[in-house]
Design a protein around this motif. Structure first.
Motif, PDB file in Angstrom:
ATOM      1  N   THR A  36       0.832  -1.199   0.000  1.00 43.97           N
ATOM      2  CA  THR A  36       0.000   0.000   0.000  1.00 43.97           C
ATOM      3  C   THR A  36       0.868   1.252   0.000  1.00 43.97           C
ATOM      4  O   THR A  36       2.030   1.207   0.414  1.00 43.97           O
ATOM      5  CB  THR A  36      -0.925   0.038   1.230  1.00 43.97           C
ATOM      6  N   VAL A  37       0.297   2.360  -0.443  1.00 36.51           N
ATOM      7  CA  VAL A  37       1.030   3.623  -0.458  1.00 36.51           C
ATOM      8  C   VAL A  37       1.006   4.246   0.941  1.00 36.51           C
ATOM      9  O   VAL A  37       0.256   3.830   1.822  1.00 36.51           O
ATOM     10  CB  VAL A  37       0.420   4.611  -1.478  1.00 36.51           C
ATOM     11  N   GLY A  38       1.848   5.263   1.136  1.00 38.29           N
ATOM     12  CA  GLY A  38       1.821   6.017   2.384  1.00 38.29           C
ATOM     13  C   GLY A  38       3.116   6.012   3.167  1.00 38.29           C
ATOM     14  O   GLY A  38       3.249   6.747   4.136  1.00 38.29           O
ATOM     15  N   GLY A  39       4.071   5.153   2.769  1.00 37.18           N
ATOM     16  CA  GLY A  39       5.305   5.105   3.540  1.00 37.18           C
ATOM     17  C   GLY A  39       5.008   4.717   4.980  1.00 37.18           C
ATOM     18  O   GLY A  39       4.329   3.729   5.243  1.00 37.18           O
ATOM     19  N   ARG A  40       5.502   5.527   5.930  1.00 39.22           N
ATOM     20  CA  ARG A  40       5.278   5.231   7.347  1.00 39.22           C
ATOM     21  C   ARG A  40       3.808   5.370   7.745  1.00 39.22           C
ATOM     22  O   ARG A  40       3.408   4.880   8.793  1.00 39.22           O
ATOM     23  CB  ARG A  40       6.126   6.175   8.208  1.00 39.22           C
ATOM     24  N   ALA A  41       3.040   6.065   6.951  1.00 38.71           N
ATOM     25  CA  ALA A  41       1.618   6.272   7.266  1.00 38.71           C
ATOM     26  C   ALA A  41       0.782   5.190   6.592  1.00 38.71           C
ATOM     27  O   ALA A  41       0.257   5.368   5.497  1.00 38.71           O
ATOM     28  CB  ALA A  41       1.177   7.656   6.804  1.00 38.71           C
ATOM     29  N   ARG A  42       0.672   4.068   7.267  1.00 37.64           N
ATOM     30  CA  ARG A  42      -0.146   2.967   6.745  1.00 37.64           C
ATOM     31  C   ARG A  42      -1.226   2.622   7.765  1.00 37.64           C
ATOM     32  O   ARG A  42      -1.335   3.264   8.804  1.00 37.64           O
ATOM     33  CB  ARG A  42       0.742   1.740   6.473  1.00 37.64           C
ATOM     34  N   GLN A  43      -2.004   1.602   7.458  1.00 35.06           N
ATOM     35  CA  GLN A  43      -3.074   1.163   8.356  1.00 35.06           C
ATOM     36  C   GLN A  43      -2.895  -0.284   8.764  1.00 35.06           C
ATOM     37  O   GLN A  43      -2.372  -1.093   8.006  1.00 35.06           O
ATOM     38  CB  GLN A  43      -4.438   1.273   7.657  1.00 35.06           C
ATOM     39  N   LEU A  44      -3.353  -0.588   9.982  1.00 37.71           N
ATOM     40  CA  LEU A  44      -3.515  -1.966  10.432  1.00 37.71           C
ATOM     41  C   LEU A  44      -5.009  -2.183  10.654  1.00 37.71           C
ATOM     42  O   LEU A  44      -5.635  -1.452  11.431  1.00 37.71           O
ATOM     43  CB  LEU A  44      -2.748  -2.207  11.736  1.00 37.71           C
ATOM     44  N   ILE A  45      -5.577  -3.141   9.950  1.00 36.80           N
ATOM     45  CA  ILE A  45      -6.994  -3.471  10.106  1.00 36.80           C
ATOM     46  C   ILE A  45      -7.089  -4.906  10.599  1.00 36.80           C
ATOM     47  O   ILE A  45      -6.563  -5.833   9.978  1.00 36.80           O
ATOM     48  CB  ILE A  45      -7.753  -3.302   8.776  1.00 36.80           C
ATOM     49  N   ARG A  46      -7.752  -5.083  11.759  1.00 42.46           N
ATOM     50  CA  ARG A  46      -7.858  -6.423  12.340  1.00 42.46           C
ATOM     51  C   ARG A  46      -9.107  -6.528  13.207  1.00 42.46           C
ATOM     52  O   ARG A  46      -9.326  -5.672  14.077  1.00 42.46           O
ATOM     53  CB  ARG A  46      -6.597  -6.729  13.163  1.00 42.46           C
ATOM     54  N   GLU A  47      -9.907  -7.532  12.959  1.00 43.50           N
ATOM     55  CA  GLU A  47     -11.078  -7.868  13.775  1.00 43.50           C
ATOM     56  C   GLU A  47     -12.012  -6.673  14.001  1.00 43.50           C
ATOM     57  O   GLU A  47     -12.545  -6.465  15.097  1.00 43.50           O
ATOM     58  CB  GLU A  47     -10.637  -8.455  15.126  1.00 43.50           C
ATOM     59  N   GLY A  48     -12.176  -5.871  12.950  1.00 46.29           N
ATOM     60  CA  GLY A  48     -13.067  -4.722  13.049  1.00 46.29           C
ATOM     61  C   GLY A  48     -12.428  -3.470  13.609  1.00 46.29           C
ATOM     62  O   GLY A  48     -13.081  -2.424  13.731  1.00 46.29           O
ATOM     63  N   PHE A  49     -11.140  -3.539  13.977  1.00 48.59           N
ATOM     64  CA  PHE A  49     -10.387  -2.384  14.482  1.00 48.59           C
ATOM     65  C   PHE A  49      -9.535  -1.803  13.351  1.00 48.59           C
ATOM     66  O   PHE A  49      -9.001  -2.553  12.522  1.00 48.59           O
ATOM     67  CB  PHE A  49      -9.458  -2.791  15.626  1.00 48.59           C
ATOM     68  N   THR A  50      -9.395  -0.484  13.355  1.00 42.61           N
ATOM     69  CA  THR A  50      -8.542   0.183  12.371  1.00 42.61           C
ATOM     70  C   THR A  50      -7.565   1.104  13.101  1.00 42.61           C
ATOM     71  O   THR A  50      -7.987   1.973  13.882  1.00 42.61           O
ATOM     72  CB  THR A  50      -9.372   1.011  11.379  1.00 42.61           C
ATOM     73  N   ALA A 361     -13.172   1.185  15.886  1.00 42.86           N
ATOM     74  CA  ALA A 361     -13.360  -0.034  16.688  1.00 42.86           C
ATOM     75  C   ALA A 361     -14.821  -0.465  16.653  1.00 42.86           C
ATOM     76  O   ALA A 361     -15.711   0.368  16.453  1.00 42.86           O
ATOM     77  CB  ALA A 361     -12.934   0.216  18.136  1.00 42.86           C
ATOM     78  N   PRO A 362     -15.074  -1.747  16.872  1.00 39.55           N
ATOM     79  CA  PRO A 362     -16.460  -2.202  16.990  1.00 39.55           C
ATOM     80  C   PRO A 362     -17.156  -1.526  18.174  1.00 39.55           C
ATOM     81  O   PRO A 362     -16.498  -1.017  19.089  1.00 39.55           O
ATOM     82  CB  PRO A 362     -16.321  -3.713  17.230  1.00 39.55           C
ATOM     83  N   LYS A 363     -18.481  -1.554  18.168  1.00 42.74           N
ATOM     84  CA  LYS A 363     -19.271  -0.915  19.227  1.00 42.74           C
ATOM     85  C   LYS A 363     -18.865  -1.448  20.612  1.00 42.74           C
ATOM     86  O   LYS A 363     -18.654  -2.642  20.785  1.00 42.74           O
ATOM     87  CB  LYS A 363     -20.755  -1.202  18.989  1.00 42.74           C
ATOM     88  N   ASP A 364     -18.726  -0.507  21.552  1.00 43.00           N
ATOM     89  CA  ASP A 364     -18.373  -0.818  22.943  1.00 43.00           C
ATOM     90  C   ASP A 364     -16.976  -1.415  23.097  1.00 43.00           C
ATOM     91  O   ASP A 364     -16.642  -1.992  24.128  1.00 43.00           O
ATOM     92  CB  ASP A 364     -19.402  -1.767  23.578  1.00 43.00           C
ATOM     93  N   ASN A 365     -16.153  -1.287  22.055  1.00 46.21           N
ATOM     94  CA  ASN A 365     -14.743  -1.680  22.101  1.00 46.21           C
ATOM     95  C   ASN A 365     -13.884  -0.417  21.968  1.00 46.21           C
ATOM     96  O   ASN A 365     -14.400   0.659  21.673  1.00 46.21           O
ATOM     97  CB  ASN A 365     -14.411  -2.662  20.982  1.00 46.21           C
ATOM     98  N   GLU A 366     -12.596  -0.556  22.187  1.00 41.96           N
ATOM     99  CA  GLU A 366     -11.695   0.590  22.076  1.00 41.96           C
ATOM    100  C   GLU A 366     -10.424   0.193  21.340  1.00 41.96           C
ATOM    101  O   GLU A 366      -9.857  -0.882  21.590  1.00 41.96           O
ATOM    102  CB  GLU A 366     -11.322   1.101  23.470  1.00 41.96           C
ATOM    103  N   ALA A 367     -10.001   1.054  20.434  1.00 44.25           N
ATOM    104  CA  ALA A 367      -8.716   0.881  19.747  1.00 44.25           C
ATOM    105  C   ALA A 367      -7.675   1.719  20.467  1.00 44.25           C
ATOM    106  O   ALA A 367      -7.864   2.923  20.659  1.00 44.25           O
ATOM    107  CB  ALA A 367      -8.824   1.315  18.285  1.00 44.25           C
ATOM    108  N   GLY A 368      -6.588   1.092  20.892  1.00 44.35           N
ATOM    109  CA  GLY A 368      -5.537   1.807  21.609  1.00 44.35           C
ATOM    110  C   GLY A 368      -4.191   1.685  20.916  1.00 44.35           C
ATOM    111  O   GLY A 368      -3.792   0.595  20.501  1.00 44.35           O
ATOM    112  N   ILE A 369      -3.516   2.813  20.783  1.00 45.21           N
ATOM    113  CA  ILE A 369      -2.153   2.838  20.224  1.00 45.21           C
ATOM    114  C   ILE A 369      -1.239   3.366  21.329  1.00 45.21           C
ATOM    115  O   ILE A 369      -1.486   4.445  21.875  1.00 45.21           O
ATOM    116  CB  ILE A 369      -2.059   3.745  18.987  1.00 45.21           C
ATOM    117  N   PHE A 370      -0.202   2.616  21.656  1.00 44.33           N
ATOM    118  CA  PHE A 370       0.745   3.015  22.696  1.00 44.33           C
ATOM    119  C   PHE A 370       2.123   3.182  22.066  1.00 44.33           C
ATOM    120  O   PHE A 370       2.552   2.338  21.268  1.00 44.33           O
ATOM    121  CB  PHE A 370       0.819   1.958  23.801  1.00 44.33           C
ATOM    122  N   LEU A 371       2.811   4.259  22.435  1.00 41.44           N
ATOM    123  CA  LEU A 371       4.114   4.560  21.832  1.00 41.44           C
ATOM    124  C   LEU A 371       5.127   4.922  22.902  1.00 41.44           C
ATOM    125  O   LEU A 371       4.858   5.773  23.757  1.00 41.44           O
ATOM    126  CB  LEU A 371       3.976   5.705  20.822  1.00 41.44           C
TER     127      LEU A 371
END
Length: 489
Positions: A36-50, A361-371
């Motif tokens: 995919t395009v974007g270099g360092r700016a890409r996406q991870l899509i898994r189990e309804g989370f983006t 994220a799916p309803k009542d779920n949360e997507a978290g990114i930690f750095l």
């Protein structure tokens, strides 16, 4: 004269350059190593989370507006932008945090609660930062770094002393409260250097923070990449993914093509938006401008240990962007810049895009990114990654007064080895070369090769520096140079 131009990479700078060059009537092809395009700016899509794999902060909206305006477009033609309120919060201890809201007046109120009289000082500080921002945008960052004279204008001469003082010195002279000091020094991290190594002039990042605010594109930062891709294709750019470049072909001192997937692709101009150091390894040694020792001596922006976590419940007591400064800031900075090692007690940042954006994220779920910011070039193992996740998630639970460990559906990590493998990043740095006094403007690696005709560079290791808005600008600068030197009437 219509030129055939091959561009290596498809990050923000390469996409921006491709748009300007195609608009000027040239035949432009992008070669991208990943799917995919974007270099360092890409996406991870898994189990309804983006998740946005790379950048998660949208600052300096005026730079994005200026980019799209150059093509008679506006960002809203491609994506919807929301100003975040709160912009972010900063934890200093258990249930001890400061929230940065969406206007300077609200921020001044928050400062005044922490340190009496600080709101007046902050107004004066931001007024100076705004003045510097205007000078940076109008007089400096849109210059190609070809000559030191680019920095000499009536406005910059008046600010000369601010190039020889530092952010740390100025902030700590104005503010005594440790928490407020850390909040004001935080934006410098986007420039990739310690506050003690960053010229005072760069306090314009504080205006970007408090004056302009923090935004979120609906469906995430990757929408900006998709917008630029769509614009490039509208302008006639050809994009080839899964096409890593193995060699830059040089004949009689002139770049004439590239080798990708075993095939030669000839062109009049080669522009690389890939890692600058890596790009030079695609050349025979005689054509490389910078030696291994040159790169070794440079101050690079940190690498990062990132975790993308799917939670099966909503997370409390956090905002879309939340910083955790409950440990020694200076000790962590020393572990990045002075004595590179894994920090014993790391600061960290967490993003929860699903607080703002239901698409994340799916309803009542949360997507978290930690750095966790890290020194580039560190030994990177799965065991170390797991050790550090346990460290920060335990602190996260304690600081925010909640249990989350048992609510993790999955987690994926990304660190030094991934930056090297996916982006050919020098020592696995996350966002380029730091903007210190001796690594500013004409003192950065050049947009135009000094040794190979018709070879150009763009991106975070060259002018103007690290970050998404500077990358857009870098693409424009590289395109302008190509047009200047090869299309002059």
């Amino acid at each position: 004269m219509k030129l055939k131009i091959n561009i290596i990479g498809s990050g923000f700078s390469a996409l921006a350059a491709s748009c300007y060059l195609a608009k000027s009537g040239h035949d432009v092809t992008i070669f991208e190593k990943n799917k995919t395009v974007g270099g360092r700016a890409r996406q991870l899509i898994r189990e309804g989370f983006t998740f946005d794999i790379g950048p998660t902060w949208y600052w300096m909206p005026d730079v994005f507006e200026r980019f799209f305006a150059d093509f008679n477009k506006v960002p809203a033609d491609y994506y919807k932008l929301e100003k975040l309120n709160p912009a972010y919060s900063v934890y200093f201890g258990k249930n001890d945090y400061i929230t940065i809201e969406d206007t300077l007046e609200k921020i001044k109120t928050a400062f005044e609660k922490e340190e009496k009289g600080s709101s007046l000082i902050l107004q004066k500080f931001i007024d100076n930062a705004q003045s510097n921002y205007k000078i940076a945008i109008t007089d400096l960052v849109y210059k190609p770094g070809e000559s030191p004279l680019e920095l000499v204008t009536p406005k910059t001469i008046k600010k000369l002393n601010q190039f020889f003082s530092t952010i740390k010195r100025d902030v700590r002279k104005a503010f005594k409260n440790k928490k407020l000091v850390q909040i004001l020094e935080f934006p410098v991290l986007f420039l990739g250097a310690k506050p003690s190594n960053t010229p005072s002039f760069y306090n314009f990042m504080n205006y970007a923070d408090f004056g302009l605010g923090t935004f979120h594109p609906k469906k995430g930062m990757y929408q900006v990449v998709l917008a630029m891709k769509a614009l490039a294709e509208e302008l006639g750019v050809t994009i080839k993914t899964q096409n890593p470049v193995d060699k830059i072909i040089v004949n009689n001192g002139k770049a004439i093509g590239i080798v990708s997937n075993g095939e030669k692709h000839f062109a009049d101009i080669i522009l690389s938006g890939a890692d600058y150091h890596h790009t030079e390894t695609l050349l025979d040694k005689v054509y490389r401008q910078y030696s291994p020792s040159y790169w070794e001596k440079k101050i690079f922006a940190p690498s990062s240990l990132l975790f993308y976590v799917g939670f099966n419940k909503k997370i409390k007591n956090v905002n879309h962007h939340t910083l955790f400064f409950d440990v020694d800031f200076d000790a962590h900075a020393e572990a990045i810049y002075d004595n590179p090692e894994w920090p014993e007690k790391p600061l960290f940042y967490a993003s929860f895009p699903s607080i703002t954006d239901s698409h994340a994220a799916p309803k009542d779920n949360e997507a978290g990114i930690f750095l966790i910011p890290l020194a580039p070039g560190l030994n990177d193992t799965e065991e170390l990654r797991e050790t550090y996740f346990k460290k920060i998630i335990t602190r996260f639970e304690e600081l925010t007064s909640q249990d989350v460990k048992n609510n993790i559906k999955f987690k994926e990590s990304f660190c030094v080895n991934n930056f090297i493998k996916d982006y050919n990043s020098y020592k696995g740095n996350a966002y380029g070369m730091a903007n210190t006094l001796l690594q500013t403007a004409f003192l950065r690696p050049k947009l135009k090769s000094k040794k190979v005709n018709n070879l150009y560079f763009t991106g975070q290791l060259t002018v103007p520096g690290p970050g998404v808005p500077p990358s857009l600008i870098s693409g424009k600068l590289a395109a302008d140079l190509i047009i200047k030197y090869h299309c002059a009437s």
